[in-house]
Design an enzyme around this catalytic site. Structure first.
Site, PDB file in Angstrom:
ATOM      1  N   GLU A  62      -3.712  -1.419 -21.907  1.00  0.00           N
ATOM      2  CA  GLU A  62      -3.378  -2.101 -20.652  1.00  0.00           C
ATOM      3  C   GLU A  62      -1.942  -2.650 -20.704  1.00  0.00           C
ATOM      4  O   GLU A  62      -1.206  -2.572 -19.712  1.00  0.00           O
ATOM      5  CB  GLU A  62      -4.394  -3.226 -20.384  1.00  0.00           C
ATOM      6  N   TRP A  69       2.929   6.080   1.836  1.00  0.00           N
ATOM      7  CA  TRP A  69       2.975   6.499   0.435  1.00  0.00           C
ATOM      8  C   TRP A  69       2.765   8.010   0.504  1.00  0.00           C
ATOM      9  O   TRP A  69       1.651   8.471   0.762  1.00  0.00           O
ATOM     10  CB  TRP A  69       1.865   5.819  -0.351  1.00  0.00           C
ATOM     11  N   ARG A 121       0.814  -1.221   0.000  1.00  0.00           N
ATOM     12  CA  ARG A 121       0.000   0.000   0.000  1.00  0.00           C
ATOM     13  C   ARG A 121       0.848   1.272   0.000  1.00  0.00           C
ATOM     14  O   ARG A 121       0.329   2.369  -0.181  1.00  0.00           O
ATOM     15  CB  ARG A 121      -0.919   0.020   1.217  1.00  0.00           C
ATOM     16  N   LYS A 132      -0.831   0.003  -4.235  1.00  0.00           N
ATOM     17  CA  LYS A 132      -1.806  -0.967  -4.732  1.00  0.00           C
ATOM     18  C   LYS A 132      -3.215  -0.409  -4.748  1.00  0.00           C
ATOM     19  O   LYS A 132      -3.967  -0.600  -5.688  1.00  0.00           O
ATOM     20  CB  LYS A 132      -1.722  -2.226  -3.867  1.00  0.00           C
TER      21      LYS A 132
HETATM   22  C1  AGP Z   1      -2.764  -1.896 -12.117  1.00  0.00           C
HETATM   23  O1  AGP Z   1      -1.662  -2.551 -12.621  1.00  0.00           O
HETATM   24  C2  AGP Z   1      -2.507  -0.575 -11.609  1.00  0.00           C
HETATM   25  N1  AGP Z   1      -1.562  -0.617 -10.553  1.00  0.00           N
HETATM   26  C3  AGP Z   1      -3.685   0.354 -11.355  1.00  0.00           C
HETATM   27  O2  AGP Z   1      -3.925   0.969 -12.580  1.00  0.00           O
HETATM   28  C4  AGP Z   1      -5.019  -0.198 -10.821  1.00  0.00           C
HETATM   29  O3  AGP Z   1      -5.592  -1.034 -11.766  1.00  0.00           O
HETATM   30  C5  AGP Z   1      -5.960   0.970 -10.482  1.00  0.00           C
HETATM   31  O4  AGP Z   1      -5.386   1.757  -9.492  1.00  0.00           O
HETATM   32  C6  AGP Z   1      -7.333   0.515 -10.058  1.00  0.00           C
HETATM   33  O5  AGP Z   1      -7.295  -0.249  -8.898  1.00  0.00           O
HETATM   34  P1  AGP Z   1      -8.544  -1.098  -8.432  1.00  0.00           P
HETATM   35  O6  AGP Z   1      -8.763  -2.162  -9.437  1.00  0.00           O
HETATM   36  O7  AGP Z   1      -8.166  -1.633  -7.093  1.00  0.00           O
HETATM   37  O8  AGP Z   1      -9.714  -0.154  -8.383  1.00  0.00           O
END
Ligand code: AGP
Length: 584
Positions: A462, A70, A26, A579
Site C-alpha cells: 500500500e 476521464w 472523478r 477517484k
Molecule cells: C487509492 O489510493 C487508489 N486511488 C485506488 O487504489 C483505490 O483504492 C481503488 O480504486 C479502490 O477504490 P474503492 O475503495 O473506492 O473501491
C-alpha cells in the site's frame, strides 16, 4: 471515472460550475456544459480542469447538464469532451461508463447518414435518441438504452421541452432535491452545498426531470416510488478548508476518523463475527488500496483470531467462482462503494448463493445497497484520489471484526481507542515537518522500495501505491524475506528503502533485511516504535501491537504527499487516475 450532473431550477450555469468542481476528483482531463434557453441548446467545452478555468461567460437557462471527463475512448481534446449531440443539435448527452457495443451501433448509424464528430462511445447515444425521437423523448431514451451494452449512467437533455432523462445501468446516479430545484449527479458532494436530501436511482431505473420528477423501472415500465434520505455529511466536510490540498486534510483527519470507524453497533459486529465463524470459507475482496487492506485482513485474522480468510483482488474474484457455495461469505471493502470490479465480484458471489458483507464509506452506494450486510466506515467524504483516512478506517474495522471473531471485541475496542489517541498525538506539525525534511532529501530519487513482514507486508504494498500514484516515483513494496530472491539486485548506493519494522515477532528478521539492503548502499528509512542503528532516518510510530498497520501507513501517506508537492504535482489529481473506478 467521469462526473456527470443535471440540474433544473434557478439559473443553471453557476450551479453546474460549482457542482462540477466538486465532482472533479472523478476525472479532470476536460469538461463541458449544455443548457437550454429560448428553444436553443447552448454548449461549452474545454480541455483541462474546471477548477483551473477562468471562463467568465455563462450559458443561459435554468436547465442544464455538465460533465468532467476521464478519457476512455478517444484522446483528450475539446471534440471528445462531453456533452455530445445529435445531428440536429436537439439532444445533448453526458455519460459515465463504457458502451461496449458502440462500434456496431455507430456503423449502423453511419449507414443511416448520421454524422459523428468525436472518437467517443458516448456520441452514439444522442444519435440513437434522435433515431427514436418520433416516439417522444422519454420513449426514445428507453429504446436507446435497451440497445446499449455495458455499465453506464447518462443524462440526456432535450432542446425543445427542456426535459432531462437520467438513466442508471451500473454506474452511480443520485438525485438531490431542494424545493423546486432538482439535481442528478454521479456523487453526493456535487450538490451537497445545496441539499443533503437525496434519492438513489437503482440499476435499470430512469428519472424524468420535468417538474414531476418521476422514477421508472426500465424493466417493467412501471413508476417506482422512492424514499427521500437525509445524508449526514455536511458541505464543509467536502471542502479543503485551511489546507492546500484534500490529501493532507484527509491525512490529518485521521486524528478523528479511526475513532469514528470503530463506533459501531456491538450487536452487528458480533452478528457478522458469528457469520464468519460459521461460514465454510470467507473471502476478502477489494481493489487497489482497499485490496491491500483486504490482504492485511488475511494476516490480521490469522494473528488475532487464528482464522484463515482468503484474500482475492476483486478483478480476479470471478476466477474463483468454482470455490463458492451458499456457505461461503464474501467481505467486500470499498471506499466509494461503486468500484466496478468489486461489484462484479459481488455479482459473481451472489450467483452462487454467497452472502455478502461490505465495508464502505459512502452510505447508499451501490455496494452498500447490494450487500446483505454493510458497515459504514464513517470516514466522511474522501475527495483526494489517494485514499488515506478511508484506509485506516477500514483497517480499524477489520481489526475490530477479527477481535470479535476471536470473542475479544471489547479488547479490540480498547486497543483501537488507544491507537486512535496515539494517532492524534502523532499527527502534529513537528511530525509532518520531519517527514517533509525526508521528502526534501529523497524527492529526486527515481526509485523507492518498501519492505514489511507479516501484517506489514500488505502495508508495504500500500505504501508503494501511495508514493506511485501522487509523486510518480517508481515505488515497489516487498515482503522483507523476498528481496534476496531477486529484488536486492536493484539496490545501489543511496536508494531509499522504507522499512516497516513493527515491534512484533517479525522485528529481528525485518531488521536483518534492512541490514542486507544497507550493506549494498541502500538508504534506510525506519518506520518503527524504536530507533535502530541500521536506520539512516527514523520515523517514530507508536507501539500499538496488532494495530501497527494503521500507524505504519500514516508517515508514508505524509511522505507521499510531500514528495508530490516537492516534485511539482497536484496530489489531489494524479494523472491518469480517478477517484471512483466505475469501469472494468
Ligand atoms: C487509492 O489510493 C487508489 N486511488 C485506488 O487504489 C483505490 O483504492 C481503488 O480504486 C479502490 O477504490 P474503492 O475503495 O473506492 O473501491
Amino acid at each position: 471515472m467521469c462526473g456527470i450532473i443535471g440540474y433544473k431550477g434557478k439559473e443553471a450555469f453557476p450551479v453546474l460550475i460549482e457542482s462540477l468542481k466538486r465532482l472533479e476528483y472523478r476525472g479532470y482531463d476536460s469538461y463541458g456544459f449544455a443548457t437550454v434557453h429560448s428553444g436553443e441548446l447552448h454548449i461549452f467545452k474545454n480541455t483541462g480542469k474546471i477548477s483551473e478555468s477562468n471562463m467568465l461567460e455563462g450559458l443561459p437557462g435554468n436547465t442544464g447538464i455538465a460533465h468532467t471527463r476521464w478519457a476512455t475512448h478517444g484522446n483528450v481534446n475539446k471534440t471528445n469532451a462531453h456533452p455530445h449531440i445529435d445531428c440536429e443539435k436537439r439532444i445533448a448527452v453526458v455519460h459515465n461508463g463504457i458502451i461496449e457495443n458502440y462500434q456496431e451501433l455507430k456503423n449502423k448509424l453511419l449507414k443511416k447518414g448520421h454524422v459523428f464528430n468525436s472518437e467517443t462511445d458516448t456520441e452514439i447515444i444522442p444519435h440513437l435518441i434522435e433515431e427514436n425521437i418520433k416516439y417522444g423523448f422519454e420513449e426514445a431514451v428507453k429504446k436507446t438504452v435497451s440497445q446499449l451494452k455495458g455499465r453506464y449512467a447518462i443524462v440526456a437533455l432535450e432542446r425543445d421541452t427542456g426535459k432531462m432523462v437520467a438513466v442508471r445501468r451500473g454506474s452511480p446516479l443520485i438525485v438531490g432535491v431542494k424545493d423546486k430545484e432538482v439535481f442528478v449527479a454521479s456523487d453526493i458532494p456535487a450538490f451537497l452545498n445545496y441539499t443533503n436530501n437525496v434519492m438513489y436511482l437503482d440499476d435499470n431505473e430512469m428519472i424524468v426531470l420535468d417538474g414531476e420528477n418521476k422514477f421508472y423501472s426500465l424493466l417493467t415500465g412501471e413508476e417506482v416510488k422512492k424514499r427521500l434520505i437525509t445524508i449526514d455529511w455536511d458541505a464543509e466536510q467536502a471542502e479543503k478548508g485551511k489546507y492546500p490540498h484534500f490529501m493532507i486534510k484527509e491525512i490529518m483527519e485521521q486524528k478523528e476518523t479511526i475513532m469514528r470507524a470503530i463506533n459501531q453497533d456491538d450487536k452487528e459486529i458480533e452478528k457478522i463475527a458469528n457469520k464468519i465463524n460459521n461460514a465454510f470459507g470467507t473471502f476478502f475482496t477489494g481493489c487497489g488500496t482497499a485490496g491491500k487492506v483486504c490482504f492485511a485482513g488475511e494476516y490480521i485474522f490469522s494473528r488475532i483470531a487464528n482464522k484463515h480468510i482468503n484474500y482475492v483482488v476483486a478483478s480476479e474474484f470471478p476466477n474463483y467462482k468454482h470455490f463458492l457455495t451458499d456457505k461461503t461469505l464474501l467481505i467486500a471493502i470499498s471506499q466509494s462503494g461503486e468500484t466496478a470490479d468489486v461489484l462484479e465480484a459481488i455479482e459473481t458471489a451472489k450467483k452462487r448463493g454467497v452472502k455478502v458483507v461490505s465495508l464502505v464509506n459512502v452510505a447508499g452506494s451501490t455496494i452498500d445497497r447490494y450487500s446483505d450486510h454493510s458497515f459504514n466506515i464513517k470516514a466522511g467524504p474522501e475527495k483526494a484520489v489517494a485514499s488515506t483516512k478511508a484506509t485506516t478506517a477500514q483497517l480499524a474495522l477489520v481489526i475490530l471484526l477479527a477481535h470479535a471473531v476471536a470473542g475479544k471485541l471489547q479488547e479490540g475496542k480498547m486497543l483501537l481507542m488507544e491507537t486512535a489517541s496515539k494517532v492524534n498525538d502523532m499527527l502534529n506539525p513537528r511530525y509532518e515537518e520531519r517527514i517533509k525534511k525526508l521528502a526534501e532529501k529523497i524527492h529526486k530519487q527515481p526509485n523507492i522500495y518498501i519492505i514489511g513482514r507479516s501484517l506489514n507486508y500488505p502495508i508495504a504494498l500500500e505504501a508503494a501505491i501511495k508514493i506511485q500514484e501522487v509523486s510518480y516515483i517508481h515505488a515497489e513494496g516487498f515482503a522483507g524475506g523476498e528481496l534476496k530472491h531477486g529484488p536486492i539486485a536493484l539496490i545501489e548506493k543511496g536508494v531509499p528503502c522504507i522499512v516497516l519494522a513493527a515491534n512484533d515477532e517479525t522485528k529481528d528478521d525485518i531488521i536483518a533485511n534492512a541490514m542486507e539492503i544497507k550493506s549494498r548502499g541502500g538508504y534506510i528509512i525506519g518506520v518503527s516504535p524504536e530507533n535502530n542503528e541500521v536506520f539512516d532516518y527514523w520515523l517514530k510510530v507508536p507501539d500499538v501491537g496488532v494495530a501497527s498497520p494503521i500507524v505504519n501507513i500514516i508517515p508514508v501517506q505524509i511522505l507521499a504527499y510531500h514528495l508530490a508537492v516537492l516534485r511539482g504535482y497536484d496530489p489531489d489529481y494524479p494523472r491518469n487516475l480517478a477517484k471512483s473506478v466505475t469501469v472494468k
